[in-house]
Every structure is written in C-alpha cells, then in structure tokens.
Design an enzyme around this catalytic site. Structure first.
Site, PDB file in Angstrom:
ATOM      1  CD  GLU A  85      -2.938  -0.829   0.248  1.00 27.88           C
ATOM      2  OE1 GLU A  85      -3.229   0.337  -0.191  1.00 27.88           O
ATOM      3  OE2 GLU A  85      -3.985  -1.704   0.060  1.00 27.88           O
ATOM      4  CB  SER A 356     -38.635 -32.267  47.979  1.00 26.08           C
ATOM      5  OG  SER A 356     -40.008 -32.709  48.330  1.00 26.08           O
TER       6      SER A 356
END
Length: 676
Positions: A85, A356
C-alpha cells in the site's frame, strides 16, 4: 540600462511574491497545525469477555470493529500492508511525490487510470472524515486533513489508526476484527501467509476476500509476498513457502464470539442496559468492554451436561445456573437446550414449583429459630393438618404413598424427602418465618403462609434457588449474584465496577449443621444416592419433584448449582424424565471442578458432634450398637443418655467428634472416588 532596471524590478517582484507565498504557506500550515481535526464518526465494536479474557460476544451496529495497539498486531501484517500500500510511508510527509509521478506516467502511458498514488495517511484522512465522492472540494479537504494528520500524529500512530480502521470485508473493520473473523485468532498471532492474505483484501473486499473468490485472494497474496521479497523484507524462500501454505479459514459466523453462552450473553446485555444504564448506542458503537464472571470451563461443562442429560429427540427442556458461593459470581448458565430455536431463558423463569428442593429453607428456619434440632422427631404416616384457626385442613402425602410408619428425625426426613415431616416442621415453626427466611436468601417470588409452602408449591426461579443454596455453602453469608465485574470505555476508563453486596443470613454453625444433614441426600438410600458415585468430593443438596418439574439444587464449597428439567407447557413428567436432573447436576459439578482438588466444608466454631441413638434421639451409650454420629449447634445437642444399656455416653468430647465427623465425610468421598 533599461534591461538591468527591468531585471532588477522583476527580481524584486519575484522575490516579494515568493516571500509572500512563503509567508502565506507558513500561515496556512500554522493554521492547520492549531486547528483541531474533526471528530471522526467511526464506531468501535464493543466486547464481552469471560474470566480468562476470551471474547464471548461482540456488539456492533452493522460494523465489527475492534481497536488494538500497534504492538498487538503481527509485524508480518504491518510489513505486508506497507509493502503493497505505501512502501515509502516512513519517508514521506503524507504525500508520496515520487509515487505520484510514477503513477501519472503509467496512467498517461496507458491512457487510463491504472495506478493510484494515495498514501496510507491520505486513505486514513478519507476514511475518517470524508465521503468517497470524486470532487475537487473533497480532494482539497483530503489534502488538508492529510497534512493535519501528519502534524498531529507520529507515523506509528497513523499506521495504528489505519490498521484499526481499514475495511476487510464482511462487516469487519480493523485488523483484530478481521483476524478473528477469518482465522479465529488475535491479530498478534497472524503468520506470514495469513498476514499477506489479509493485507490484500482492503484493495477490493468483493474481489480479494477468500470467502468470495479464493483464486483472486491467493493470487494477490502471492503478489504481496513477492513484493516483500523484492524489497528485502523477507527471503525469497520464505515468500514461496508462505505462498504454498494451505490456510485454514473458519466459516463465516462461527468465530470465537459467535456461539458461547448465548443465554448468559443476553442476560449480561440486559443488566448493562436496563440495570446499569449503559446507552444502547454506546454498547453498539462505543468500543466498550464488558468483563464478566463467566468461567469458560464451567460453561462448557454445563452445556455438555445438559446436552448429554436429555435424549436429542426429546422435547423436554432444562435449565442450569451455577454460582461461586464465596463471591456470588455466576460461573455458568444454560437457559434451555437450543438457543437458536428458543431464546427463552428458563434460569429466570419464576413459573416452576421447586417441590422438595425448597425444604432446606424450611429446615434452616427451624434450626435457626431453635424450634427443631437434627434429632427432632415426627411420625412418617398419613396425617391431616388443620390451620387457619381450625377452619381449613391439609392432607399431604409422600411420593408413591411410601411412609416409614414410625418416628423419624430430620436427617432421615431430608435424605428420604419425607413430606409429612416437612409439614409438621412448618406447622411448628410458622410459615411466616419461613417466608422471611426465603426473602433473606434472595427469593422474591410470591408466597403465601400456608402449610403447603413446606413442599415447594409456590413457583421460584432456578436463579433464586442457586443463590439461596449458595448462602448455605458460604457459611450463612449471602453474596449478591453478579454477572458483570466491570465495564470499560474505549479508552480503558472504568464506567462501572461491581461491588457485590453481602450480608449474614444465619450464623455459620446453623448453616454447617444443615449442610451436614443435606449430605445424606447423596448417601445410599438418599433421593440422589444413585448419582453419588459420579461426584468424587463432599457435596450437599436436595432433590425436588412435582408432577411437571424435577430439580436438584446442591453445592460444594466452590459451586452452588440449580438444575431444573421439565416441559415449557407443564406437561407431566414420566418417572424416567423426572430422574434426569440429578445426573445433569452430578456430571456438571464433577466436570466443572475437575481441576480443583476436593475440599471438605469448613468447620466453624460453635458446632459439636455427638453419638446419638437414632431410635430415641438421645445420647448413645458406649455399648449402643446402632449409634450414629450427629452434628449440632453447640448447646442444642441432647444431654440425656438413652439408658437402654445403662452405661455412660459415647461422646465425651463433642468438639473432637465434630472433627471426626468431618474426617468420616472426607473418607466417604475418597472411597467413592477409589471405587470408580
């Protein structure tokens, strides 16, 4: 000498013009230097992390963007990006005049735009502050912002901004997001081959993404590698080896942050937005980081236990939530069997009767109030209870109508889950006091002070049950359940930090005595005895079964866990379906703690253990054949010897026997481990 005069005048004018031009240029540059750059509209992806720093989710408004320092990006990616680039990036001042001249020559030669000459700084200026329209005004602004960027930032800072902002396709902005998406790893971990492939994508994501066109992507990768070799950045042999390497890409949408703990992620987002006031836009675009309490190992164990605990073709649902009782941190959460088809989180569903499994809250109340002790007895037989000043009656029954037909104590009642004993207990202590205890333990669901409360007839959530039992595991101290440790903004500043509330519900001695009683649930004959061999460590808990719901809520010193199984539409459970909660709990607990050595429950002050005669509940004599070592809060142990054998008590030293009881529990767990 008219010529000389004209020459002098021309030189004077030219010099003046150049001076004015220099002054104007200086003023213009000074103006640009003191002018602040415009605020960029670039959003950043927010992250959610587990206790090990792994990303478990990302938040973004259509853009996946994660910023990291330059040092956390692979040097290979830096070099590959600059090679393709902007080779002269560290030499120019924002504009590569040599590159512009070369590009202009090539374009004139081909009578078309074959090459561009934009530097990384120019690209950054365009991406941060401008649209991509091709107008002279836009180009002029781009030049101005390019100069300002070079004035305000160092080259490394510009490169870091660029690599954190550039688009790599498929919604990923920045090297970190792209690396996670394509390879499932951090940008710092990229290899040469992976970096060269990634560096080629921004030129045209539609053309060079390996997901879109592998041939184009591979050709560009090799071009970049050759360019790096030509520039002397890498050796030719390295370029060829990297170009021949077969890269492994992860399927789109399956990155590390895409599938872990979905129900927990939804809960964290709800807490962040609705409870802590984090703005939705900040969460989606502000680059915040949410540090959570999720333990990845425990979460995997939870998901596997639920997945393996119910047949794949069954419609039965499940929920599991696990809390560290010492901190209140939520370690694992499974809100259902298939998040993709149903996102409803059953961990917080206050629609399920605990049955329970609610009884320990009743027994804790009775012990703490001094109404009952572990040797208090009630007859296990069909009983009709009257309440509301005699105007109403209640006739509970045991599971499958099984009764001992004789008097039993609290340990026997808890192990066998005797309903008659439980209702006798609530009649003795008072249902209002049981509700008060439930509230202190963090249960907020509606309840009524009626005898059936003892049997868990009022719906609660698994989260409430796990939190309540975690108090018992933590010696009576309740830690507020916590999912978020802290939240940081994009700059690392702390927006929120958890300070979990804690308070003592009961003293440690009462909590320990109840824990000792609840360990019997996993003994032979206990309602969870069938899974005791799966757990190689001391564990306490309670099962719960109704027509439509099955539970096991239990704990070790490190984890308190609630498991629920049932159907969303209250379909009745078969006996086989009702027995699935316990194996899920056992499988999860052992897997989640596999790396942690077994620990006994800490013995607090104020606890004694004495040998008792189970038949009478009195102290056992030395020659008593059926004596049992039982744990009591100091001062509540029996003092009268059973007298059947006419000898002295078998427990002269309650404190020593308490330690002996711990040793017995420890060896019992070790024996389970050795036998398997």
């Amino acid at each position: 000498m008219p010529f000389l005069k004209r020459l002098q005048r021309w030189l004077l004018y030219t010099g003046g013009a150049l001076l004015l031009l220099f002054v104007a240029a200086f003023c213009f540059l000074y103006y640009l230097r003191v002018q602040a750059l415009p605020a960029s509209a670039i959003s950043q992806t927010s992250q959610m992390l587990d206790t090990q720093g792994h990303v478990i989710d990302t938040f973004h408004a259509g853009e996946n963007r994660q910023s990291v320092p330059l040092k956390e990006i692979s040097p290979y990616l830096l070099e590959a990006t600059l090679a393709i680039e902007d080779q002269r990036f560290y030499d120019h001042l924002g504009f590569d005049l040599k590159g512009m001249a070369r590009a202009a020559f090539v374009n004139v030669e081909h009578l078309s735009r074959k090459q561009g000459a934009s530097t990384l700084t120019q690209q950054l200026a365009r991406n941060l502050y401008l649209s991509h329209e091709r107008t002279w005004s836009r180009k002029l602004k781009e030049a101005m912002y390019t100069i300002q960027l070079e004035m305000h930032y160092s080259k490394d800072e510009i490169l870091a901004l660029y690599l954190n902002e550039i688009y790599y396709g498929h919604g990923a902005y920045g090297a970190e997001a792209a690396s996670e998406m394509y390879y499932g790893k951090h940008a710092s971990e990229l290899t040469l081959a992976e970096s060269a492939m990634l560096a080629g994508i921004p030129k045209g994501p539609k053309y060079y993404s390996p997901y879109m066109d592998m041939k184009n992507a591979k050709d560009r990768q090799r071009t970049i590698l050759q360019t790096m070799a030509d520039q002397g950045i890498i050796q030719q042999t390295d370029a060829e080896a990297a170009g021949s390497e077969l890269l492994k890409f992860i399927p789109l949408g399956t990155s590390k942050a895409s599938g872990s703990a979905p129900y927990f992620r939804d809960y964290v987002r709800y807490i962040a937005v609705d409870k802590l006031g984090i703005d939705e836009r900040t969460l989606s675009e502000g680059g915040v980081r949410i540090f959570t309490t999720l333990d990845p190992s425990a979460q995997r164990a939870a998901e596997e236990a639920v997945a393996n605990g119910i047949p794949e073709d069954s419609q039965q649902q499940a929920a599991l939530v696990s809390v560290d009782p010492r901190t209140g941190y939520i370690k694992a959460m499974v809100g259902g069997r298939n998040y993709k088809t149903n996102q409803y989180n059953r961990v917080f569903a206050k629609t399920r009767q605990p049955g329970s499994s609610f009884k320990p809250i009743l027994y804790l109340t009775a012990l703490q109030q001094g109404v009952l002790t572990p040797v208090s007895k009630f007859k296990s037989a069909p009983t009709i209870f009257t309440y509301d000043e005699g105007r109403k009656t209640y006739s509970p029954s045991n599971y499958n109508s099984k009764y001992v037909g004789d008097f039993i104590d609290m340990r026997q009642a808890i192990a066998s889950s005797d309903n008659i004993y439980a209702v006798n207990s609530i009649m003795a202590v008072g249902p209002d006091k049981v509700i008060d205890m439930a509230r202190k333990l963090g249960i907020e669901s509606p309840m009524k002070p009626v005898p059936s409360l003892a049997l868990g007839t009022f719906p609660v959530s698994p989260m409430e049950m796990a939190s309540a039992f975690s108090t018992l595991a933590n010696g009576g101290v309740r830690m507020e359940p916590t999912a978020i440790l802290r939240i940081e903004d994009s700059k690392g500043e702390v927006l929120y930090e958890a300070k979990p509330a804690s308070h003592t519900v009961v003293d440690a001695a009462h909590a320990y005595v109840l824990t000792s009683l609840m360990e019997s649930v996993f003994d032979t004959g206990g309602t969870a005895g069938r899974v005791s061999a799966m757990i190689k460590r001391p564990v306490a808990g309670k099962t719960g079964t109704t027509a439509t719901d099955a539970w096991l809520v239990g704990y070790t010193p490190e984890l308190a866990t609630a498991v629920w199984v049932g159907y969303d539409k209250d379909r009745k459970l078969s006996q086989t379906e009702a027995r699935r909660a316990a194996p899920i709990f056992a499988s999860y607990t052992e897997a989640a703690l596999s790396a942690i050595p077994p620990k006994i429950f800490p013995l607090p002050d104020g606890v004694v253990s004495v040998y008792i005669d189970p038949g009478s509940g009195k102290l056992a004599g030395k020659t008593c054949q059926n004596r049992r070592l039982e744990t009591f809060v100091s001062g509540t142990q029996p003092t009268e010897v059973c007298g059947v054998h006419g000898d002295s008590p078998a427990s002269p030293d309650g404190n020593a026997d308490a330690k002996s009881e711990q040793t017995r529990a420890w060896w019992k767990s070790l024996k389970r481990w050795w036998s398997n």
